[in-house]
Each structure stands twice: as structure tokens, then as C-alpha cells.
Design a protein around this motif. Structure first.
Motif, PDB file in Angstrom:
ATOM      1  N   ALA A 148      50.564   9.105  86.590  1.00 39.49           N
ATOM      2  CA  ALA A 148      50.876  10.375  86.998  1.00 39.49           C
ATOM      3  C   ALA A 148      50.020  11.076  86.172  1.00 39.49           C
ATOM      4  O   ALA A 148      49.625  10.640  85.096  1.00 39.49           O
ATOM      5  N   ALA A 149      50.134  12.658  86.318  1.00 40.99           N
ATOM      6  CA  ALA A 149      49.395  13.521  85.328  1.00 40.99           C
ATOM      7  C   ALA A 149      49.692  13.385  83.932  1.00 40.99           C
ATOM      8  O   ALA A 149      50.932  13.251  83.662  1.00 40.99           O
ATOM      9  N   ASP A 150      48.799  13.474  83.071  1.00 42.94           N
ATOM     10  CA  ASP A 150      49.493  13.178  81.542  1.00 42.94           C
ATOM     11  C   ASP A 150      48.479  14.131  80.899  1.00 42.94           C
ATOM     12  O   ASP A 150      47.604  15.050  81.295  1.00 42.94           O
ATOM     13  N   THR A 151      48.505  14.062  79.561  1.00 47.78           N
ATOM     14  CA  THR A 151      47.604  14.864  78.608  1.00 47.78           C
ATOM     15  C   THR A 151      47.324  14.013  77.397  1.00 47.78           C
ATOM     16  O   THR A 151      48.453  13.363  76.983  1.00 47.78           O
ATOM     17  N   VAL A 152      46.033  13.762  76.941  1.00 44.12           N
ATOM     18  CA  VAL A 152      45.859  13.056  75.718  1.00 44.12           C
ATOM     19  C   VAL A 152      45.389  13.855  74.531  1.00 44.12           C
ATOM     20  O   VAL A 152      44.625  14.575  74.575  1.00 44.12           O
ATOM     21  N   LYS A 153      45.912  13.666  73.507  1.00 40.20           N
ATOM     22  CA  LYS A 153      45.397  14.162  72.051  1.00 40.20           C
ATOM     23  C   LYS A 153      44.774  12.828  71.455  1.00 40.20           C
ATOM     24  O   LYS A 153      45.446  11.671  71.436  1.00 40.20           O
ATOM     25  N   ALA A 154      43.569  13.018  71.217  1.00 39.04           N
ATOM     26  CA  ALA A 154      42.647  11.761  70.885  1.00 39.04           C
ATOM     27  C   ALA A 154      42.135  12.034  69.670  1.00 39.04           C
ATOM     28  O   ALA A 154      41.804  13.060  69.215  1.00 39.04           O
ATOM     29  N   TYR A 155      42.120  10.972  69.007  1.00 35.52           N
ATOM     30  CA  TYR A 155      41.601  10.830  67.262  1.00 35.52           C
ATOM     31  C   TYR A 155      40.431   9.749  67.464  1.00 35.52           C
ATOM     32  O   TYR A 155      40.874   8.585  67.878  1.00 35.52           O
ATOM     33  N   ILE A 156      39.328  10.011  66.786  1.00 37.81           N
ATOM     34  CA  ILE A 156      38.271   8.837  66.869  1.00 37.81           C
ATOM     35  C   ILE A 156      38.049   8.819  65.237  1.00 37.81           C
ATOM     36  O   ILE A 156      37.663   9.604  64.578  1.00 37.81           O
ATOM     37  N   ASP A 157      38.200   7.416  64.928  1.00 40.73           N
ATOM     38  CA  ASP A 157      37.884   6.847  63.472  1.00 40.73           C
ATOM     39  C   ASP A 157      36.298   6.499  63.234  1.00 40.73           C
ATOM     40  O   ASP A 157      36.159   5.369  63.811  1.00 40.73           O
ATOM     41  N   TYR A 158      35.594   7.175  62.720  1.00 40.60           N
ATOM     42  CA  TYR A 158      34.017   6.873  62.513  1.00 40.60           C
ATOM     43  C   TYR A 158      34.256   6.326  61.069  1.00 40.60           C
ATOM     44  O   TYR A 158      34.779   6.824  60.121  1.00 40.60           O
ATOM     45  N   VAL A 159      33.043   5.426  60.929  1.00 40.08           N
ATOM     46  CA  VAL A 159      32.335   5.358  59.367  1.00 40.08           C
ATOM     47  C   VAL A 159      31.168   5.869  59.405  1.00 40.08           C
ATOM     48  O   VAL A 159      30.391   5.364  60.055  1.00 40.08           O
ATOM     49  N   ASP A 160      31.121   7.039  58.622  1.00 43.30           N
ATOM     50  CA  ASP A 160      29.882   7.808  58.535  1.00 43.30           C
ATOM     51  C   ASP A 160      29.190   8.012  57.213  1.00 43.30           C
ATOM     52  O   ASP A 160      29.957   8.055  56.336  1.00 43.30           O
ATOM     53  N   ASP A 161      28.063   8.103  57.275  1.00 42.24           N
ATOM     54  CA  ASP A 161      27.183   8.569  56.048  1.00 42.24           C
ATOM     55  C   ASP A 161      27.249   9.928  55.605  1.00 42.24           C
ATOM     56  O   ASP A 161      27.321  10.666  56.692  1.00 42.24           O
ATOM     57  N   LEU A 162      27.603  10.039  54.502  1.00 41.34           N
ATOM     58  CA  LEU A 162      27.644  11.429  54.206  1.00 41.34           C
ATOM     59  C   LEU A 162      26.573  12.494  54.610  1.00 41.34           C
ATOM     60  O   LEU A 162      26.834  13.887  54.755  1.00 41.34           O
ATOM     61  N   LYS A 163      25.336  11.787  54.838  1.00 40.09           N
ATOM     62  CA  LYS A 163      24.286  12.776  55.232  1.00 40.09           C
ATOM     63  C   LYS A 163      24.501  13.302  56.673  1.00 40.09           C
ATOM     64  O   LYS A 163      23.924  14.510  56.835  1.00 40.09           O
ATOM     65  N   LYS A 164      25.359  12.785  57.296  1.00 42.43           N
ATOM     66  CA  LYS A 164      25.515  13.515  58.521  1.00 42.43           C
ATOM     67  C   LYS A 164      26.605  14.712  58.589  1.00 42.43           C
ATOM     68  O   LYS A 164      26.818  15.493  59.514  1.00 42.43           O
ATOM     69  N   LEU A 165      26.878  15.228  57.265  1.00 39.52           N
ATOM     70  CA  LEU A 165      27.870  16.168  57.204  1.00 39.52           C
ATOM     71  C   LEU A 165      26.956  17.429  56.758  1.00 39.52           C
ATOM     72  O   LEU A 165      27.479  18.704  56.557  1.00 39.52           O
ATOM     73  N   SER A 166      25.836  17.396  56.618  1.00 35.60           N
ATOM     74  CA  SER A 166      24.937  18.336  56.095  1.00 35.60           C
ATOM     75  C   SER A 166      24.465  19.226  57.272  1.00 35.60           C
ATOM     76  O   SER A 166      24.453  18.522  58.417  1.00 35.60           O
TER      77      SER A 166
END
Length: 266
Positions: A248-266
Motif C-alpha cells: 500500500a502507499a507508504d513513505t520512507v525516511k532513509a539514511y545512508i551510511d558511507y565511509v568517506d574521505d575527508l577530502k569530499k567535505l571540501s
């Protein structure tokens, strides 16, 4: 426990209807942060929690939901403590894998956490912060948690495209919070199925790995056996499709856990 466990004193604006701010200044590697609630402050009254490294958002969660992640991994949950855990509790790869995504504050100019306290919270609400941390490390990888909301308007198959290539990364888990109508999930990369099973099959496999599936939370867990080598690398593909089937119709609150390099925050 980490080698150091200490109170973090720079926690400001702890009162209903505002955003409290925790600033971490120790040049250390942070494994866990514990937010101790008092004065009648309930987890349900703690909303969005957002971590910022050098002023850039890298971690988001919700005070009412984050305990379910600990419970899923079989970790003790206290009704009056919110724990932000950047380690891999059930890792089978030793200390290097367990602490891979802890936060290297020594490599950052600033590290803060903004904590929403809802207006309906008890007027006497209090909060203190403690942290488990270790000596500085040169490891630039961190746990990066992103969130998004998806309406599942179609009864049947609902398709969601996940970030790939330069916007992708190493995914440990995808947390899908729903209202009870999700029956199946499939994940494809470049058109090839990587995961395709019913909710019941996913939960069975997780229980076999001593995990504790939570009601109305479907976890697509690439590391459920404790092996980080199974992380999904969406940076190396051109397309990543998540197909969620509902009764039936629904809604999703999604969270994705990444392992990322700090360089991607720049």
C-alpha cells in the motif's frame, strides 16, 4: 571502550525550542559521543542532530530514531542517553576495521554538532556530553550519514536513483524507516541485481548474523557479517537503482551510511 572517556564542556543553548551546539576541540580521534538527557528531556523531544566538519555537514540523524540503530546491532540502549557511534561495533576485521570511520579531529579546523531541542520539551530539560576518544591518527576516513525522504505513492514497485560516480561512495548500510507497508527491496548497479529479497528474507539473514531487526525499519546491510570488504562502492558505477515494493502507499525516511574521505567535505 576507547582509551579516553571525558566530559565535553562546550555545549551551549540547551533549552526547549532552540538548537544546542556542541563544539569538540580536543585534537583527538573521536569514536563515540554520548548525550546524557536530564530534567525530563525525552529522546522524542530531540530532533535533527547534524555534525559539521570544517563547517560542512557530514552526519545527520534524529534523536528519536538513532537508538534503533544501536538496537539493531545488539547494543544496549539507555532511554536517557543518545549515542553517536562512529565505530563498527560488530567488525570482524580487528581494530583497523572497527575504528576505520572514527572522526580525526586532529585533521580538522573545527568539529561541531547541532542538536535540535523541540519546543515541546520539558522546561527543565538538561543535556551533558561525554566522548570516547583516542590519540590523534592520520586516518582521513569518517562515517558520513546522509538522509532523504521518499513518498512511495505507488502500490507495488517504487524506483529511487541513488548518487553514483563522483557523488557516490562506499556504503555500509541503507536504513529505510517506513510505516509498515514495505514488502521487498531490490538494489541494482549498472542494471545488475546486487540485493533482491523480501523483508522477511533480509531479516532472517540479519538474525543469522546475531543482529536484531527493528519494527518498520528495513536495513540493507552490506556489512551484516562484520566484513567491511563487502561495502557497496557506488563511486565505481554509473547507475544505482533502489526499487522498493509496497503493499500500500507508504513513505520512507532513509539514511545512508558511507565511509568517506575527508577530502569530499571540501
Amino acid at each position: 571502550m576507547s582509551s579516553n572517556y571525558d566530559q565535553m564542556i562546550d555545549l551551549q543553548n540547551v533549552r526547549p525550542g532552540v538548537t544546542a551546539v556542541l563544539k569538540l576541540s580536543y585534537k583527538a580521534t573521536f569514536d563515540k559521543i554520548h548525550l546524557n538527557l536530564g530534567g525530563g528531556l525525552l529522546k522524542a523531544m530531540v530532533g535533527r542532530i547534524e555534525g559539521k566538519a570544517n563547517g560542512v555537514s557530514f552526519f545527520v540523524d534524529d534523536g528519536a530514531l538513532i537508538g534503533a540503530r544501536d538496537a539493531y546491532q545488539g547494543v544496549f540502549v539507555d532511554a536517557n542517553v543518545i549515542t553517536l557511534d562512529f565505530t563498527e561495533i560488530n567488525s570482524r576485521g580487528g581494530a583497523a576495521a572497527q575504528y576505520l570511520a572514527s572522526i580525526p579531529r586532529n585533521l580538522l579546523n573545527s568539529l561541531t554538532f547541532e542538536i535540535e531541542i523541540k519546543a515541546g520539551a520539558n522546561a527543565l530539560s538538561t543535556m551533558t556530553a561525554e566522548a570516547e576518544y583516542r590519540d590523534p591518527t592520520p586516518n582521513p576516513y569518517i562515517l558520513r550519514r546522509k538522509d532523504f525522504n521518499v513518498p512511495l505513492a505507488i502500490t507495488g514497485e517504487n524506483d529511487i536513483m541513488l548518487p553514483v560516480a563522483v557523488n557516490g561512495g562506499l556504503i555500509k548500510r541503507i536504513w529505510l524507516h517506513h510505516t509498515g507497508n514495505v514488502t521487498k527491496a531490490e538494489l541494482r548497479t549498472n542494471g545488475t541485481p546486487r540485493l533482491r529479497a523480501s523483508v522477511g528474507s533480509y531479516t532472517y539473514a540479519q538474525k543469522r548474523n546475531r543482529l536484531v531487526p527493528q519494527a518498520n525499519i528495513l536495513v540493507l546491510d552490506f556489512c551484516q557479517d562484520g566484513n567491511l570488504m563487502n561495502m557497496l562502492n557506488t563511486a565505481g558505477v554509473q547507475e544505482c537503482l533502489l526499487r522498493i515494493t509496497t503493499s500500500a502507499a507508504d513513505t520512507v525516511k532513509a539514511y545512508i551510511d558511507y565511509v568517506d574521505d575527508l577530502k569530499k567535505l571540501s
